[in-house]
Scaffold this active site. Structure first.
Site, PDB file in Angstrom:
ATOM      1  N   SER A 145      18.153  50.366  34.546  1.00  0.00           N
ATOM      2  CA  SER A 145      18.702  50.107  33.210  1.00  0.00           C
ATOM      3  C   SER A 145      18.319  51.305  32.360  1.00  0.00           C
ATOM      4  CB  SER A 145      18.060  48.838  32.643  1.00  0.00           C
ATOM      5  OG  SER A 145      18.272  48.756  31.242  1.00  0.00           O
ATOM      6  N   TYR A 158      10.923  43.459  31.161  1.00  0.00           N
ATOM      7  CA  TYR A 158      12.198  44.040  31.611  1.00  0.00           C
ATOM      8  C   TYR A 158      12.046  45.551  31.784  1.00  0.00           C
ATOM      9  CZ  TYR A 158      17.257  44.869  31.842  1.00  0.00           C
ATOM     10  OH  TYR A 158      18.529  45.238  32.247  1.00  0.00           O
TER      11      TYR A 158
HETATM   12  P1  NAD Z   1      24.446  38.479  34.482  1.00  0.00           P
HETATM   13  O1  NAD Z   1      23.399  37.550  33.954  1.00  0.00           O
HETATM   14  O2  NAD Z   1      25.759  38.546  33.784  1.00  0.00           O
HETATM   15  O3  NAD Z   1      24.671  38.215  36.040  1.00  0.00           O
HETATM   16  C1  NAD Z   1      23.551  38.213  36.911  1.00  0.00           C
HETATM   17  C2  NAD Z   1      23.858  37.436  38.164  1.00  0.00           C
HETATM   18  O4  NAD Z   1      22.679  37.475  38.971  1.00  0.00           O
HETATM   19  C3  NAD Z   1      24.163  35.955  37.889  1.00  0.00           C
HETATM   20  O5  NAD Z   1      25.261  35.543  38.677  1.00  0.00           O
HETATM   21  C4  NAD Z   1      22.870  35.243  38.294  1.00  0.00           C
HETATM   22  O6  NAD Z   1      23.082  33.919  38.757  1.00  0.00           O
HETATM   23  C5  NAD Z   1      22.357  36.163  39.397  1.00  0.00           C
HETATM   24  N1  NAD Z   1      20.910  36.066  39.583  1.00  0.00           N
HETATM   25  C6  NAD Z   1      19.945  36.173  38.640  1.00  0.00           C
HETATM   26  N2  NAD Z   1      18.747  35.980  39.187  1.00  0.00           N
HETATM   27  C7  NAD Z   1      18.944  35.747  40.505  1.00  0.00           C
HETATM   28  C8  NAD Z   1      18.075  35.462  41.594  1.00  0.00           C
HETATM   29  N3  NAD Z   1      16.743  35.339  41.433  1.00  0.00           N
HETATM   30  N4  NAD Z   1      18.611  35.305  42.824  1.00  0.00           N
HETATM   31  C9  NAD Z   1      19.950  35.396  43.004  1.00  0.00           C
HETATM   32  N5  NAD Z   1      20.824  35.628  42.007  1.00  0.00           N
HETATM   33  C10 NAD Z   1      20.317  35.810  40.767  1.00  0.00           C
HETATM   34  O7  NAD Z   1      23.750  39.934  34.459  1.00  0.00           O
HETATM   35  P2  NAD Z   1      24.425  41.393  34.481  1.00  0.00           P
HETATM   36  O8  NAD Z   1      24.546  41.861  33.084  1.00  0.00           O
HETATM   37  O9  NAD Z   1      25.594  41.426  35.386  1.00  0.00           O
HETATM   38  O10 NAD Z   1      23.206  42.216  35.101  1.00  0.00           O
HETATM   39  C11 NAD Z   1      23.152  42.543  36.483  1.00  0.00           C
HETATM   40  C12 NAD Z   1      22.071  43.584  36.667  1.00  0.00           C
HETATM   41  O11 NAD Z   1      22.360  44.712  35.840  1.00  0.00           O
HETATM   42  C13 NAD Z   1      20.673  43.113  36.257  1.00  0.00           C
HETATM   43  O12 NAD Z   1      19.715  43.653  37.149  1.00  0.00           O
HETATM   44  C14 NAD Z   1      20.504  43.706  34.863  1.00  0.00           C
HETATM   45  O13 NAD Z   1      19.172  43.894  34.520  1.00  0.00           O
HETATM   46  C15 NAD Z   1      21.234  45.016  35.038  1.00  0.00           C
HETATM   47  N6  NAD Z   1      21.672  45.615  33.782  1.00  0.00           N
HETATM   48  C16 NAD Z   1      22.679  45.077  33.049  1.00  0.00           C
HETATM   49  C17 NAD Z   1      23.052  45.683  31.885  1.00  0.00           C
HETATM   50  C18 NAD Z   1      24.180  45.165  31.053  1.00  0.00           C
HETATM   51  O14 NAD Z   1      24.443  45.744  30.008  1.00  0.00           O
HETATM   52  N7  NAD Z   1      24.874  44.115  31.449  1.00  0.00           N
HETATM   53  C19 NAD Z   1      22.395  46.832  31.431  1.00  0.00           C
HETATM   54  C20 NAD Z   1      21.370  47.352  32.203  1.00  0.00           C
HETATM   55  C21 NAD Z   1      21.020  46.751  33.384  1.00  0.00           C
END
Ligand code: NAD
Length: 260
Positions: A145, A158
């Protein structure tokens, strides 16, 4: 030739957000998918939407919590049993935790963020790397991230776990690039997924849209990123076109992390 033609791609957190968007891009590029999530309903909905867009796609779904080592071993074993190999691993599942100052942070939430964002990422690599080593080929894309490059107010666990993901990425690249296994990480900025929508609801419960608009003003592009933009970068990093990039944490944030 499609970029991931017949490649076996494992994606964690595939039920929604960046995992689902990447699964759709990978299906478009000819990948055979093994999709992991602990939310069984989201996972089935994801499969339905992928097959609607790409009816010829191969989609295996496995319900697993990535923070449980046995569950990770089981999803890796089941994927190999089904497809025979693993070419690409999008190690994406993660949570944000709650917004709080470092000294006030709820300890149970702190430990949960570590279990999912750090241990979950590590377990996945621990069981998939030996599979890739036997093949002398693999591509791993971990999800850090911009919080893995810089600090973010109110998000200590985080930020700590995402810096750790960047570190694991460097070590995996040092230790396994010689086996044809290239490991990189991506560092998304704010991408409009359910996780980020929830963060804006926490910042301004009365008017989350206002929080989103205010945040976007700090971005050089004046907008948030889209999940499919991340999916396209990940497809490149999981393809054979990515042949000499290893151990990097690549920001995809509209240039925002260059600012101060
Ligand atoms: P989201 O919450 O929209 O989707 C995450 C998915 O992961 C969900 O379907 C959830 O059920 C699943 N999940 C969570 N914990 C789990 C576990 N222990 N076992 C199995 N499945 C699990 O999140 P997102 O925004 O798509 O984020 C995905 C990744 O990207 C994360 O690692 C997040 O930190 C990273 N990220 C996202 C952003 C952003 O702007 N969206 C920015 C930086 C990093």
């Amino acid at each position: 030739m499609k970029k991931l033609e017949n490649k076996i791609i494992v994606i964690t957190g595939a039920g929604m957000g960046l995992g689902l968007a990447t699964a759709i891009e990978a299906a478009k590029e000819g990948a055979k998918l093994s999709l992991i999530d602990y939310n069984a309903k989201a996972l089935e909905d994801a499969k339905t939407s992928i097959l609607k867009a790409y009816p010829e796609a191969k989609v295996l779904t496995l319900v697993a919590d990535v923070s449980k080592e046995e569950a990770v071993k089981a999803y890796v074993d089941e994927t190999v049993k089904t497809y025979g190999r693993i070419d690409g691993f999008y190690n994406n599942a993660g949570i944000e935790g709650k917004q709080a100052l470092l000294a006030d942070y709820d300890l149970d939430v702190f430990k949960k963020v570590i279990d999912i964002n750090l241990m979950g990422v590590y377990y996945g690599m621990r069981y998939i790397i030996p599979v890739m080593q036997k093949q002398n080929y693999g591509r791993i894309v971990n999800v850090a991230s911009v919080g893995g490059i810089r600090g973010v107010m109110n998000q200590t666990p985080y930020v700590a776990t995402k810096h750790a993901v960047s570190g694991i990425t460097k070590n995996a690249a040092l230790e396994y690039s010689r086996y044809g296994i290239l490991t990189n990480a991506i560092a998304p900025g704010a991408i409009l997924t359910p996780m980020v929508a929830e963060a804006f609801r926490e910042i301004n419960p009365a008017d989350p849209k206002k929080a989103e608009t205010e945040y976007a003003q700090f971005n050089p592009t004046k907008r948030l990123g889209l999940p499919e933009e991340v999916g396209k970068l990940v497809v490149f990093l999981m393809s054979e076109d990515c042949s000499y990039v290893s151990g990097q944490t690549i920001a995809i944030d509209g240039g925002q992390s260059n600012s101060y």
